[in-house]
Write a protein that holds these residues in place. Structure first.
Motif, mmCIF file in Angstrom:
data_model
loop_
_atom_site.group_PDB
_atom_site.id
_atom_site.type_symbol
_atom_site.label_atom_id
_atom_site.label_comp_id
_atom_site.label_asym_id
_atom_site.label_seq_id
_atom_site.Cartn_x
_atom_site.Cartn_y
_atom_site.Cartn_z
ATOM 1 N N LEU A 173 0.834 -1.205 0.000
ATOM 2 C CA LEU A 173 0.000 0.000 0.000
ATOM 3 C C LEU A 173 0.870 1.256 0.000
ATOM 4 N N VAL A 174 1.885 1.264 0.850
ATOM 5 C CA VAL A 174 2.770 2.426 0.941
ATOM 6 C C VAL A 174 3.501 2.643 -0.386
ATOM 7 N N TYR A 175 4.061 1.580 -0.916
ATOM 8 C CA TYR A 175 4.799 1.693 -2.180
ATOM 9 C C TYR A 175 3.894 2.187 -3.305
ATOM 10 N N ASP A 176 2.717 1.574 -3.443
ATOM 11 C CA ASP A 176 1.803 1.951 -4.526
ATOM 12 C C ASP A 176 1.355 3.404 -4.397
ATOM 13 N N THR A 177 1.117 3.854 -3.181
ATOM 14 C CA THR A 177 0.665 5.227 -2.975
ATOM 15 C C THR A 177 1.741 6.229 -3.400
ATOM 16 N N ILE A 178 2.967 5.999 -3.002
ATOM 17 C CA ILE A 178 4.055 6.910 -3.368
ATOM 18 C C ILE A 178 4.289 6.885 -4.878
ATOM 19 N N GLU A 179 4.187 5.709 -5.480
ATOM 20 C CA GLU A 179 4.365 5.616 -6.929
ATOM 21 C C GLU A 179 3.243 6.339 -7.674
ATOM 22 N N PHE A 180 2.032 6.266 -7.170
ATOM 23 C CA PHE A 180 0.923 6.994 -7.770
ATOM 24 C C PHE A 180 1.185 8.496 -7.731
ATOM 25 N N LEU A 181 1.629 8.987 -6.581
ATOM 26 C CA LEU A 181 1.879 10.417 -6.441
ATOM 27 C C LEU A 181 3.005 10.877 -7.359
ATOM 28 N N ASN A 182 3.982 10.023 -7.564
ATOM 29 C CA ASN A 182 5.103 10.393 -8.432
ATOM 30 C C ASN A 182 4.811 10.150 -9.907
ATOM 31 N N LYS A 183 4.437 8.934 -10.249
ATOM 32 C CA LYS A 183 4.309 8.550 -11.657
ATOM 33 C C LYS A 183 3.054 9.130 -12.311
ATOM 34 N N GLY A 192 2.742 13.373 -10.696
ATOM 35 C CA GLY A 192 3.889 14.149 -11.125
ATOM 36 C C GLY A 192 4.647 14.849 -10.022
ATOM 37 N N PHE A 193 4.411 14.479 -8.760
ATOM 38 C CA PHE A 193 5.189 15.042 -7.664
ATOM 39 C C PHE A 193 6.580 14.409 -7.670
ATOM 40 N N ASP A 194 7.628 15.211 -7.725
ATOM 41 C CA ASP A 194 8.982 14.677 -7.612
ATOM 42 C C ASP A 194 9.148 13.991 -6.258
ATOM 43 N N TYR A 195 9.924 12.906 -6.241
ATOM 44 C CA TYR A 195 10.119 12.183 -4.978
ATOM 45 C C TYR A 195 10.644 13.118 -3.882
ATOM 46 N N GLU A 196 11.580 13.995 -4.239
ATOM 47 C CA GLU A 196 12.186 14.873 -3.238
ATOM 48 C C GLU A 196 11.219 15.937 -2.728
ATOM 49 N N ASN A 197 10.059 16.078 -3.375
ATOM 50 C CA ASN A 197 9.035 17.009 -2.908
ATOM 51 C C ASN A 197 7.956 16.313 -2.085
ATOM 52 N N LEU A 233 8.302 1.585 4.866
ATOM 53 C CA LEU A 233 8.900 2.578 3.967
ATOM 54 C C LEU A 233 10.120 2.050 3.225
ATOM 55 N N ARG A 234 10.543 0.832 3.504
ATOM 56 C CA ARG A 234 11.857 0.389 3.039
ATOM 57 C C ARG A 234 11.982 0.271 1.525
ATOM 58 N N ASN A 235 10.851 0.110 0.814
ATOM 59 C CA ASN A 235 10.934 -0.051 -0.638
ATOM 60 C C ASN A 235 10.603 1.215 -1.426
ATOM 61 N N ILE A 236 10.246 2.280 -0.746
ATOM 62 C CA ILE A 236 9.935 3.505 -1.485
ATOM 63 C C ILE A 236 11.232 4.176 -1.937
ATOM 64 N N ASN A 237 11.117 5.072 -2.904
ATOM 65 C CA ASN A 237 12.289 5.756 -3.437
ATOM 66 C C ASN A 237 13.025 6.499 -2.322
ATOM 67 N N ASP A 238 14.360 6.382 -2.312
ATOM 68 C CA ASP A 238 15.133 6.960 -1.213
ATOM 69 C C ASP A 238 15.230 8.476 -1.266
#
Length: 327
Positions: A103-113, A116-121, A137-142
């Motif tokens: 769930l965490v990974y998919d949510t962050i990927e949705f926001l980025n991919k 269009g939110f940059d990971y660092e934002n 959080l271990r698999n989300i973009n660092d």
């Protein structure tokens, strides 16, 4: 803004369907499906039966749901721009606890991919006490920022109206950097739902208007909602009028005045009364307000029954003896 909201809904549905989640049907805001609240104010109100009956689909269920939270009534007569509106378009995902990391990974990927939110934002605000949430959080973009213990402990706690069953939530917050002021502003939470005896599941709760508000760098969620297609908000008074307009229109469409339960009718009448009060202050006629209600409903639902809207607006006003507005 209606077009942007509908496009976001499509993107949300397509993305989470493609990664395996099952879409659920929304209900009326005034359905009474969740007895702990008067109006549906989140997707978990609809998904609670799945949560409590161990009936969550694998990998999870998602829902887009019209919602109303009435906390704004405490200051509804004060002209000001509130960040959060009473009515909003909620989105939510409910998964078995074992699928928290996905769930965490998919949510962050949705926001980025997709958004269009940059990971660092993207920032995650989390408590160092919540080891399972930290592990998720271990698999989300660092490049995603993680901020520990920057808020009081109750910031990381969540209530579901299930206190009598000993069920609460522990959450981390997701925030997006605003380029204008360089501040990270929240859009939603990922929450572990549990009691002392059991992990019931995990939820992602994000308002679609919140996503648009951060993407477009708007100050309020009203500006990221479809009501601004009907009424342009500029002054503090405009924001209060628009907040009431969206609530009244949605509940009038649902024919809330026909319900036997006094609580939804009481809250609806307060919004209705303040809608016409603000209209009176700004010189908007009763007839024009009524036309705005119908225009908003057409925009949102594509149709309405004249007699139902009349019963929920004009007749309710006359029964209450309200004298606000201009003919």
């Amino acid at each position: 803004m209606k077009k942007e909201i509908e496009n976001l809904k499509k993107d949300y549905i397509n993305f989470f369907s493609e990664v395996g989640y099952q879409q659920n049907k929304e209900v009326k805001i005034s359905s009474g499906i969740d007895k702990s609240v008067v109006f549906v104010g989140s997707t978990i109100s609809v998904l609670k039966p799945k949560l409590l009956n161990d009936d969550i689909d694998n990998p999870g269920d998602f829902l887009i749901q019209r919602a109303i939270r009435t906390r704004g009534l405490k200051r509804i007569d004060i002209p000001e721009k509130n960040e959060w509106s009473s009515y909003f378009d909620a989105s939510g995902i409910l998964v078995p606890y074992a699928n928290l990391e996905k769930l965490v990974y998919d949510t962050i990927e949705f926001l980025n991919k997709i958004i269009g939110f940059d990971y660092e934002n993207i920032m995650i605000r989390i408590s160092s006490d919540d080891l399972d949430l930290i592990k998720s959080l271990r698999n989300i973009n660092d490049k995603v920022l993680i901020e520990f213990d920057s808020k009081p402990q109750n910031y990381y706690k969540h209530k579901y109206g299930l206190q009598d069953m000993g069920i609460y939530g522990r959450n981390f917050n997701i925030a997006i950097r605003n380029v204008k002021d360089n501040k990270y502003k929240d859009i939603g939470n990922i929450i572990v739902i549990e009691s002392n005896e059991k992990k019931y599941g995990a939820e992602c709760a994000i308002g679609l208007n919140s996503i648009l508000m951060r993407k477009l760098e708007l100050d309020t969620s009203i500006e990221a909602s479809s009501v601004v297609d009907i009424y342009n908000v500029v002054s503090p008074e405009d924001f209060k009028f628009a907040d009431c307009l969206s609530v009244v229109s949605n509940l009038a469409y649902e024919n809330v005045s026909s319900l036997s339960d006094r609580s939804p009718n009481y809250l609806y009448r307060k919004y209705l009364r303040h809608l016409f009060q603000w209209g009176d202050i700004m010189g908007i006629s009763n007839d024009r307000i009524f036309e705005m209600i119908k225009d908003y409903i057409l925009l949102e639902y594509g149709d309405y029954e004249e007699n139902i809207i009349n019963s929920n607006v004009n007749k309710v006003l006359s029964r209450g003896g309200y004298k606000y507005g201009r003919k």
